[in-house]
Design an enzyme around this catalytic site. Structure first.
Site, PDB file in Angstrom:
ATOM      1  N   CYS A 356      86.897 -25.485  30.251  1.00  0.00           N
ATOM      2  CA  CYS A 356      85.516 -25.504  29.740  1.00  0.00           C
ATOM      3  C   CYS A 356      85.240 -26.685  28.814  1.00  0.00           C
ATOM      4  O   CYS A 356      84.081 -27.037  28.601  1.00  0.00           O
ATOM      5  CB  CYS A 356      85.221 -24.241  28.954  1.00  0.00           C
TER       6      CYS A 356
HETATM    7  O1  KQY Z   1      82.328 -22.771  29.668  1.00  0.00           O
HETATM    8  C1  KQY Z   1      82.425 -22.013  28.776  1.00  0.00           C
HETATM    9  N1  KQY Z   1      83.300 -21.062  28.809  1.00  0.00           N
HETATM   10  C2  KQY Z   1      81.526 -22.134  27.644  1.00  0.00           C
HETATM   11  C3  KQY Z   1      81.533 -21.019  26.740  1.00  0.00           C
HETATM   12  C4  KQY Z   1      80.440 -21.152  25.742  1.00  0.00           C
HETATM   13  C5  KQY Z   1      80.635 -20.244  24.637  1.00  0.00           C
HETATM   14  C6  KQY Z   1      79.724 -20.526  23.505  1.00  0.00           C
HETATM   15  N2  KQY Z   1      80.105 -19.779  22.385  1.00  0.00           N
END
Ligand code: KQY
Length: 368
Positions: A356
């Site tokens: 991510c």
């Molecule tokens: O891609 C992702 N897992 C982003 C997560 C965003 C979380 C924001 N608190």
């Protein structure tokens, strides 16, 4: 800033390559938001630094960082890591950065998705998100590539591709009311084909239990090679993740990819289950919007949230009881790459993991 192209990648002969294809670099974004990262983001900055240092010997890393954090980031990161100033609302480069597409003749372009903080006014995680939404165009400019501005909401973590015509996503995510409520499933599928240069979409029902992205595919599974999938798996039938992973497995086993091939699925053990501690929750500032945190909250932990670099796979260390098994499976899946584990808990506390927070830039080598 240069105007986006008015055509589509597919019409122009471009496709998104698989993550396992060669890269010329990797982008990340520096964390600092105190209502997502505990203790003023210091522990998260240590974790992001470790990820950047682990990827850098494999793929040259660029760290984007706000002007106020530039000196701090520059001092922490080794000199070979490029640091550039860029505004953002948080640090999820997979989701706010562009997805790159290539044409096989040495050309590379960027797809700039619309970003609304994983659900906009319906169930987004924060507001405003305009600085995040501007990041993909800036990355494209710094990479000196032309850009398509996609006409729909999507984050990079909502899709995986095999580079041979197949994309994977979840219904939970792309059909969620917070993203594209006016588009039907068929319309979204057509847009995926146009903007990823693919022919086939494999729709998995749901993602990981308690994932605040509403079901990102990149936390549930990874495409390791054409026709080879690593899927988060738990043996515990009483765990809510069991049903989710079992549904995914059933879809994957029944699917054919764009080449007509059946998919091989390797099960990655789920860590934990893992929960946020009271101490960890207490270190996070109260959020005005969707990121409320409390001790005892289940964390959406998954080893599938790893990064495939040119010579290394960088995966999150999450649970001493299962880290070794995850490493061994990844080594079987990637026999020519080093498997490098980096502590992933601080990133997990913010809602995601190594995949991510990274965005690969494909290489430009022309294909035969
Ligand atoms: O891609 C992702 N897992 C982003 C997560 C965003 C979380 C924001 N608190």
């Amino acid at each position: 800033m240069k105007q986006p192209l008015s055509s589509t990648p597919r019409a122009d002969g471009f496709r998104m390559p698989g993550e396992f294809e060669p890269h010329s670099g990797c982008w990340m974004m520096w964390p600092e938001r105190p209502d997502n990262w505990r203790q003023g983001a210091g522990p998260a900055q240590d974790a992001f630094t470790a990820v950047a240092e682990a990827i850098h010997p494999s793929d040259p890393v660029t760290m984007a960082v706000s002007p106020t954090q530039y000196s701090n980031a520059r001092a922490r990161l080794s000199p070979g890591i490029r640091v550039v100033e860029m505004a953002s609302d948080d640090a999820w480069m997979r989701d706010i950065g562009p997805s790159f597409v290539i044409d096989g003749k040495g050309h590379r372009r960027a797809v700039d998705w619309r970003f609304n903080a994983w659900g906009g006014d319906y169930n987004g995680l924060y507001t405003p998100w305009d600085r995040d939404d501007a990041v993909a165009a800036r990355v494209a400019e710094l990479e000196s590539v032309e850009r398509y501005r996609a006409p729909f909401v999507l984050e990079g973590g909502a899709i995986h591709v095999d580079g041979e015509g197949t994309a994977f996503t979840t219904e939970e995510c792309l059909l969620s009311p917070g993203r594209n409520p006016k588009l039907s499933k068929a319309e979204i599928e057509d847009l995926l084909k146009d903007y990823l240069g693919i022919e086939t979409v494999v729709w998995i029902p749901r993602g990981v239990h308690e994932d605040e992205t509403t079901g990102h595919i990149d936390n549930l599974l990874h495409v390791c090679a054409p026709g080879v999938i690593a899927l988060t798996w738990t043996q515990d039938r009483d765990d809510p993740q069991y049903e989710r992973s079992a549904e995914a497995l059933a879809v994957l086993e029944a699917a054919r990819d764009a080449t007509g091939r059946r998919l091989g699925v390797m099960k990655l053990p789920a860590p934990g289950p893992l929960y946020m501690s009271e101490t960890e929750a207490a270190g996070i500032e109260a959020a005005a919007t969707g990121m409320a945190r409390s001790g005892g909250q289940r964390l959406a932990a998954s080893y599938a949230n790893f990064y495939i670099g040119n010579s290394r796979v960088v995966f999150p260390l999450l649970d001493p009881a299962s880290d070794g098994a995850a490493r061994d499976i990844l080594q079987d899946l990637f026999p020519t790459r080093d498997i490098v584990g980096v502590p992933g808990r601080e990133i997990l506390l913010g809602g995601g993991n190594i995949h991510c927070i990274t965005q690969q830039v494909p290489g430009t080598a022309a294909q035969p």
